[in-house]
Design a protein around this motif. Sequence first.
Motif, PDB file in Angstrom:
ATOM      1  N   ALA A  69       0.910  -1.355  -0.021  1.00 28.49           N
ATOM      2  CA  ALA A  69       0.037  -0.089  -0.008  1.00 28.49           C
ATOM      3  C   ALA A  69       0.863   1.305   0.002  1.00 28.49           C
ATOM      4  O   ALA A  69       0.646   2.175  -0.628  1.00 28.49           O
ATOM      5  N   ALA A  70       2.132   1.269   0.673  1.00 30.62           N
ATOM      6  CA  ALA A  70       3.041   2.470   0.864  1.00 30.62           C
ATOM      7  C   ALA A  70       3.440   2.532  -0.701  1.00 30.62           C
ATOM      8  O   ALA A  70       3.630   3.872  -0.841  1.00 30.62           O
ATOM      9  N   VAL A  71       4.109   1.689  -1.113  1.00 37.24           N
ATOM     10  CA  VAL A  71       4.513   1.821  -2.732  1.00 37.24           C
ATOM     11  C   VAL A  71       3.276   2.329  -3.856  1.00 37.24           C
ATOM     12  O   VAL A  71       3.714   3.315  -4.503  1.00 37.24           O
ATOM     13  N   ILE A  72       2.272   1.922  -3.562  1.00 32.83           N
ATOM     14  CA  ILE A  72       1.078   2.354  -4.351  1.00 32.83           C
ATOM     15  C   ILE A  72       0.955   3.876  -4.126  1.00 32.83           C
ATOM     16  O   ILE A  72       0.645   4.603  -4.980  1.00 32.83           O
ATOM     17  N   ILE A  73       0.681   4.352  -2.783  1.00 31.37           N
ATOM     18  CA  ILE A  73       0.417   5.756  -2.655  1.00 31.37           C
ATOM     19  C   ILE A  73       1.671   6.633  -3.072  1.00 31.37           C
ATOM     20  O   ILE A  73       1.286   7.595  -3.507  1.00 31.37           O
ATOM     21  N   ALA A  74       2.915   5.976  -2.642  1.00 33.26           N
ATOM     22  CA  ALA A  74       4.152   6.902  -3.107  1.00 33.26           C
ATOM     23  C   ALA A  74       4.199   7.078  -4.672  1.00 33.26           C
ATOM     24  O   ALA A  74       4.687   7.949  -5.230  1.00 33.26           O
ATOM     25  N   SER A  75       3.485   6.207  -5.359  1.00 26.56           N
ATOM     26  CA  SER A  75       3.591   5.973  -6.812  1.00 26.56           C
ATOM     27  C   SER A  75       2.980   7.281  -7.652  1.00 26.56           C
ATOM     28  O   SER A  75       3.278   7.505  -8.512  1.00 26.56           O
ATOM     29  N   GLY A  76       1.709   7.587  -7.027  1.00 26.84           N
ATOM     30  CA  GLY A  76       0.953   8.699  -7.500  1.00 26.84           C
ATOM     31  C   GLY A  76       0.918  10.214  -6.925  1.00 26.84           C
ATOM     32  O   GLY A  76       0.546  11.051  -7.505  1.00 26.84           O
ATOM     33  N   LEU A  77       1.551  10.149  -5.761  1.00 30.74           N
ATOM     34  CA  LEU A  77       1.496  11.262  -4.897  1.00 30.74           C
ATOM     35  C   LEU A  77       2.833  11.784  -4.823  1.00 30.74           C
ATOM     36  O   LEU A  77       3.925  11.102  -5.137  1.00 30.74           O
ATOM     37  N   GLY A  78       3.141  13.193  -4.824  1.00 28.86           N
ATOM     38  CA  GLY A  78       4.396  13.668  -4.669  1.00 28.86           C
ATOM     39  C   GLY A  78       5.108  14.071  -5.961  1.00 28.86           C
ATOM     40  O   GLY A  78       6.200  14.102  -6.073  1.00 28.86           O
ATOM     41  N   ALA A  79       4.296  13.837  -7.013  1.00 29.31           N
ATOM     42  CA  ALA A  79       4.820  14.135  -8.245  1.00 29.31           C
ATOM     43  C   ALA A  79       3.542  14.964  -9.045  1.00 29.31           C
ATOM     44  O   ALA A  79       2.415  15.204  -8.708  1.00 29.31           O
ATOM     45  N   SER A  80       4.189  15.824 -10.295  1.00 24.74           N
ATOM     46  CA  SER A  80       3.146  16.444 -11.006  1.00 24.74           C
ATOM     47  C   SER A  80       2.385  15.565 -11.566  1.00 24.74           C
ATOM     48  O   SER A  80       2.653  14.358 -11.583  1.00 24.74           O
ATOM     49  N   LYS A  81       1.058  16.124 -12.283  1.00 20.88           N
ATOM     50  CA  LYS A  81       0.305  15.117 -13.069  1.00 20.88           C
ATOM     51  C   LYS A  81       0.784  14.327 -14.119  1.00 20.88           C
ATOM     52  O   LYS A  81       0.755  13.106 -14.324  1.00 20.88           O
ATOM     53  N   GLN A  87       4.348   7.467 -13.209  1.00 22.25           N
ATOM     54  CA  GLN A  87       5.022   6.713 -12.048  1.00 22.25           C
ATOM     55  C   GLN A  87       3.572   5.931 -11.332  1.00 22.25           C
ATOM     56  O   GLN A  87       4.062   4.856 -10.643  1.00 22.25           O
ATOM     57  N   VAL A  88       2.271   6.200 -11.676  1.00 19.95           N
ATOM     58  CA  VAL A  88       1.358   5.370 -11.096  1.00 19.95           C
ATOM     59  C   VAL A  88       1.569   3.834 -11.701  1.00 19.95           C
ATOM     60  O   VAL A  88       0.743   2.883 -11.004  1.00 19.95           O
ATOM     61  N   THR A  94       3.302  -3.016  -8.741  1.00 14.00           N
ATOM     62  CA  THR A  94       3.438  -3.572  -7.403  1.00 14.00           C
ATOM     63  C   THR A  94       2.052  -4.411  -7.042  1.00 14.00           C
ATOM     64  O   THR A  94       2.192  -5.566  -6.612  1.00 14.00           O
ATOM     65  N   LEU A  95       0.969  -3.989  -7.303  1.00 17.34           N
ATOM     66  CA  LEU A  95      -0.238  -4.587  -7.011  1.00 17.34           C
ATOM     67  C   LEU A  95      -0.401  -6.010  -8.058  1.00 17.34           C
ATOM     68  O   LEU A  95      -0.714  -6.899  -7.224  1.00 17.34           O
ATOM     69  N   ALA A  96      -0.160  -5.758  -9.121  1.00 18.31           N
ATOM     70  CA  ALA A  96      -0.307  -6.947 -10.017  1.00 18.31           C
ATOM     71  C   ALA A  96       0.776  -8.090  -9.672  1.00 18.31           C
ATOM     72  O   ALA A  96       0.555  -9.120  -9.590  1.00 18.31           O
ATOM     73  N   GLY A  97       2.025  -7.540  -9.528  1.00 13.96           N
ATOM     74  CA  GLY A  97       3.242  -8.368  -9.273  1.00 13.96           C
ATOM     75  C   GLY A  97       2.809  -9.101  -7.994  1.00 13.96           C
ATOM     76  O   GLY A  97       3.149 -10.551  -7.709  1.00 13.96           O
ATOM     77  N   SER A  98       2.266  -8.572  -6.994  1.00 14.29           N
ATOM     78  CA  SER A  98       2.195  -9.166  -5.481  1.00 14.29           C
ATOM     79  C   SER A  98       1.082 -10.102  -5.674  1.00 14.29           C
ATOM     80  O   SER A  98       1.421 -11.294  -5.136  1.00 14.29           O
ATOM     81  N   THR A  99      -0.004  -9.810  -6.302  1.00 13.50           N
ATOM     82  CA  THR A  99      -1.078 -10.935  -6.540  1.00 13.50           C
ATOM     83  C   THR A  99      -0.507 -12.126  -7.298  1.00 13.50           C
ATOM     84  O   THR A  99      -0.724 -13.358  -6.919  1.00 13.50           O
ATOM     85  N   CYS A 482      -5.559  -2.334  -1.019  1.00 19.83           N
ATOM     86  CA  CYS A 482      -4.739  -1.757  -2.140  1.00 19.83           C
ATOM     87  C   CYS A 482      -5.155  -1.303  -3.381  1.00 19.83           C
ATOM     88  O   CYS A 482      -4.681  -0.015  -3.673  1.00 19.83           O
ATOM     89  N   LEU A 483      -6.209  -1.968  -3.766  1.00 19.30           N
ATOM     90  CA  LEU A 483      -6.712  -1.174  -5.100  1.00 19.30           C
ATOM     91  C   LEU A 483      -7.686  -0.111  -4.623  1.00 19.30           C
ATOM     92  O   LEU A 483      -7.624   1.069  -5.547  1.00 19.30           O
ATOM     93  N   GLY A 484      -8.245  -0.146  -3.439  1.00 17.50           N
ATOM     94  CA  GLY A 484      -9.077   1.222  -2.925  1.00 17.50           C
ATOM     95  C   GLY A 484      -8.317   2.395  -2.798  1.00 17.50           C
ATOM     96  O   GLY A 484      -8.444   3.418  -3.164  1.00 17.50           O
ATOM     97  N   LEU A 485      -6.917   2.166  -2.265  1.00 21.66           N
ATOM     98  CA  LEU A 485      -5.963   3.230  -2.015  1.00 21.66           C
ATOM     99  C   LEU A 485      -5.469   3.623  -3.634  1.00 21.66           C
ATOM    100  O   LEU A 485      -5.204   5.025  -3.512  1.00 21.66           O
ATOM    101  N   PHE A 486      -5.285   2.814  -4.309  1.00 25.33           N
ATOM    102  CA  PHE A 486      -4.706   3.138  -5.553  1.00 25.33           C
ATOM    103  C   PHE A 486      -5.910   3.902  -6.367  1.00 25.33           C
ATOM    104  O   PHE A 486      -5.596   4.926  -7.086  1.00 25.33           O
TER     105      PHE A 486
END
Length: 552
Positions: A69-81, A87-88, A94-99, A482-486
């Motif tokens: 979840a932390a990697v998912i959040i970091a991938s979309g926040l903290g950067a320009s659109k 980066q998202v 991460t989500l697909a690879g983990s599953t 994880c999908l919800g946070l994504f």
Amino acid sequence: DTCTTSGPFGVFPDCEGLGASVFLNLVYGYALLTAAGFISDGSELLLEILSPGLVGGLLLPILGAVPDAAVIIASGLGASKEDAQEQVSIGMGTLAGSTVMLLTIAWGGSLILGRCDLSSRGTAINKTLTPKASIAEAANKTGVTTDTDTKTNAIVMMASCVTFLVIQIPAWMGMQANKKIDLAAAAVALGGLALYCGYQVLFPELQRRKIAAAQAKAARKRGAMFAAHLGNTMGGILIDGEVNVQALNKMFEQFDSDGNNEVDVQELKLALVAMSVTMQDTEITDGDVEVWLKEFDKDGDGLISRAEFCAGMTHWVLEQAKNLSVRPRRPSFEGSLREGGRHELSAARGPAHAGLEPLLGSTPEQEAGEGQGEEDESDVEEEDDEEPMTKSQIIKKAILFLAIGMAMVTLFADPMVGAVSSLSKALGLPSPFFASFVLTPFASNASELVSSLYFASKKRKKNISLTYSQVYGAVTMNNTMCLGLFMVVMRAQGLEWTFSSETLTILLVTLLVGYLGASRETFKSRLAVPVLALYPLSIALVCFLDFVVGWN
């Protein structure tokens, strides 16, 4: 190599060159691996003292999903659109690879390591595997058998796939950047998380099994340590690699207070209370008595015979010695267990324990008067950390581990995203998805992977059932939390949903393996190869759909 700094406090390097990118991925990946280990160890400590229910059903499943979840959040926040749209894909990787990793490598690897001979009825025979069987015989006459609850967990996992359809069906209709749909998808996914946690609270069978496994592990360690303590007066609990039977008989006689060659529940409880005083752990409960009785009473008559006691304790001692041989430990306890070194333990004495003196260890003052030298005194200091902990100590240590793990995840999730993105560019990959699909899950889910393979290697029905239930539970958390946070990240940044191929891959693998788990209780070894093959086939399918069909 051109390097900049980013991440929390702006102190984490991010380099564009191939060599530097590989190095940073290893460093940040190892940091996330360590963080996941701390969170896993903290959760396991809590399992020793928790009863299944609110905390076990709510807290522990969420903790297991934190690194991803932390990697998912970091991938979309903290950067320009613009940067976030690229980066998202790391978050989706991460989500697909983990599953996919859990449902292929963990699932198939557990089948291989946990396989046993199949009986005439087609069910696995615990801890029985014919050596040197031909490939054909091994494929068709060996396998694993799970319980009914594991099938239920597979069904729950498949049901959780509906969360992806809320965002994917509109995307197929051309609505890739609709904020209302993103919000609805996030609500459905997080609502699914609430339902799943509620299910865990109302029907906490998985948590019960995890707690039972943790309590049994603690009991085995405590019992082996006490056997080593008693064996010190007889040359050690292990002599030339063999368990000292004389020491085990002495230990049994101290448990068997009435001398009738059987230990009943009351004698067992009194003996454990006395042993807990010696081990400086007075938190003995009826649950501890049940664990010991379940581990030793093989014929189910409610009594522990001398033969059952010696056989069970031999297994515990040898298991602890094996653990010491594969994991570095403080030399003091290892010496006590293997070489008969003196394992000195303090004991509180009082009227409440009158008549139980044989089970109570010597006090430090008494042992100091027996002529022990400075070397042994230093061993006592080193061994303090090896003694079983009290309930309050367990809680403090668990909180410390969880806090360290959370802090490390917070610090290294964003740098990991940057490192994966840089590595993807250095390798000339068309998208960071592919690098994150392979690299990030092995860092964030390593503890779950190792735990699954370890439990499966015990070659017991209850172990493989727990293994597969953990895998199905982890995937369910991916599909909900994880999908919800994504989707929250997608909504916050106003990003387009361009992950149709990735979604289809997740759904296919989840439904295929989920159908296997829900449709049967016995899995023959021949299923391991096609399930493991789904891992590379998943990457190939994403490539085909993205770059041949044009779904990207």
